[in-house]
Design an enzyme around this catalytic site. Structure first.
Site, PDB file in Angstrom:
ATOM      1  N   GLY A  89       0.785  -1.235   0.000  1.00  0.00           N
ATOM      2  CA  GLY A  89       0.000   0.000   0.000  1.00  0.00           C
ATOM      3  C   GLY A  89       0.809   1.273   0.000  1.00  0.00           C
ATOM      4  O   GLY A  89       0.237   2.369   0.066  1.00  0.00           O
ATOM      5  N   HIS A  90       2.118   1.181  -0.093  1.00  0.00           N
ATOM      6  CA  HIS A  90       2.984   2.369  -0.073  1.00  0.00           C
ATOM      7  C   HIS A  90       3.365   2.744  -1.509  1.00  0.00           C
ATOM      8  O   HIS A  90       4.159   2.050  -2.152  1.00  0.00           O
ATOM      9  CB  HIS A  90       4.240   2.100   0.750  1.00  0.00           C
ATOM     10  CG  HIS A  90       3.955   1.631   2.148  1.00  0.00           C
ATOM     11  ND1 HIS A  90       3.519   2.473   3.141  1.00  0.00           N
ATOM     12  CD2 HIS A  90       4.032   0.399   2.715  1.00  0.00           C
ATOM     13  CE1 HIS A  90       3.346   1.785   4.270  1.00  0.00           C
ATOM     14  NE2 HIS A  90       3.651   0.523   4.022  1.00  0.00           N
TER      15      HIS A  90
END
Length: 218
Positions: A89-90
């Site tokens: 999710g980064h």
């Protein structure tokens, strides 16, 4: 009860791995004495289907995910780590790498997760203590990954790698490497592996190739 009573002991991974998203070939093992945890507890990070996320995985809400695939005859030392779950999710291409929650930050939040592809370890690979393999990496047959190496990109077969993807040498010349990749001794029936053991425990690649064509490829 201790999982490993001494550093002489190891786990045959095929007998111990329970996560449905980890695939392991015959004879591959983990030697985890110095970190006192099983392979799945110590080495496999952020992969759905382990005992802490079994219910979430079985619910089907996450669909198809990246998997960890390990070939046959691999040797994995204590503390090695396989990082999974893609980018977690980064997003590096967004202004912020923070994985914002819509519950906290509102409907403008976008899903930042991206898959990296399966992490694949070939056959007859030796991974040193506390090496870290990043998501989506593919490690070729016969490669050696040094202790505490950080692997962020694909590694060619029979490469010896240390540090940050630093290939210091190939184990054999290109002709010999191609020969080993062609005959794939790790796929032979056990009877032939036993018969060729003296050759496998030597550097006689041409002799092993001759054995293959005479006995296995008939």
């Amino acid at each position: 009860m201790e999982l490993f009573n001494s550093w002489l002991e190891s786990q045959n991974l095929k007998d111990h791995v329970k996560n449905p998203n980890v695939e392991v070939g015959d004879y591959s093992y983990y030697s985890g004495f110095y970190h006192s945890k099983s392979f799945e507890e110590q080495a496999v990070r952020y992969l759905l289907g382990d005992k802490t996320t079994e219910d979430a995985w079985q619910s089907g809400q996450f669909g198809d995910i990246d998997k960890l695939r390990i070939g046959k005859f691999c040797s994995i030392a204590s503390g090695a780590i396989f990082m999974m779950a893609g980018n977690q999710g980064h997003r590096l291409d967004w202004i912020s790498t923070f994985p914002f929650s819509a519950e906290v930050f509102g409907e403008g939040v976008k899903e930042g997760f991206q898959k990296a592809g399966d992490t694949v370890v070939g056959n007859d690979v030796w991974i040193g203590s506390e090496a870290m393999i990043m998501p989506g990496v593919q490690i070729g047959d016969g490669a050696v990954i040094g202790a505490r190496a950080v692997i962020t990109k694909n590694i060619e077969p029979y490469s010896v790698v240390v540090g940050n993807n630093l290939v210091i040498k190939k184990r054999f010349n290109e002709k010999s490497i191609q020969s080993l990749l062609d005959i794939q001794w790790w796929e032979w029936p056990l009877e032939h592996i036993k018969s060729a053991m003296k050759l496998l425990c030597s550097g006689q690649i041409e002799e092993l190739e001759r054995y293959f064509f005479k006995n296995v490829a008939v």
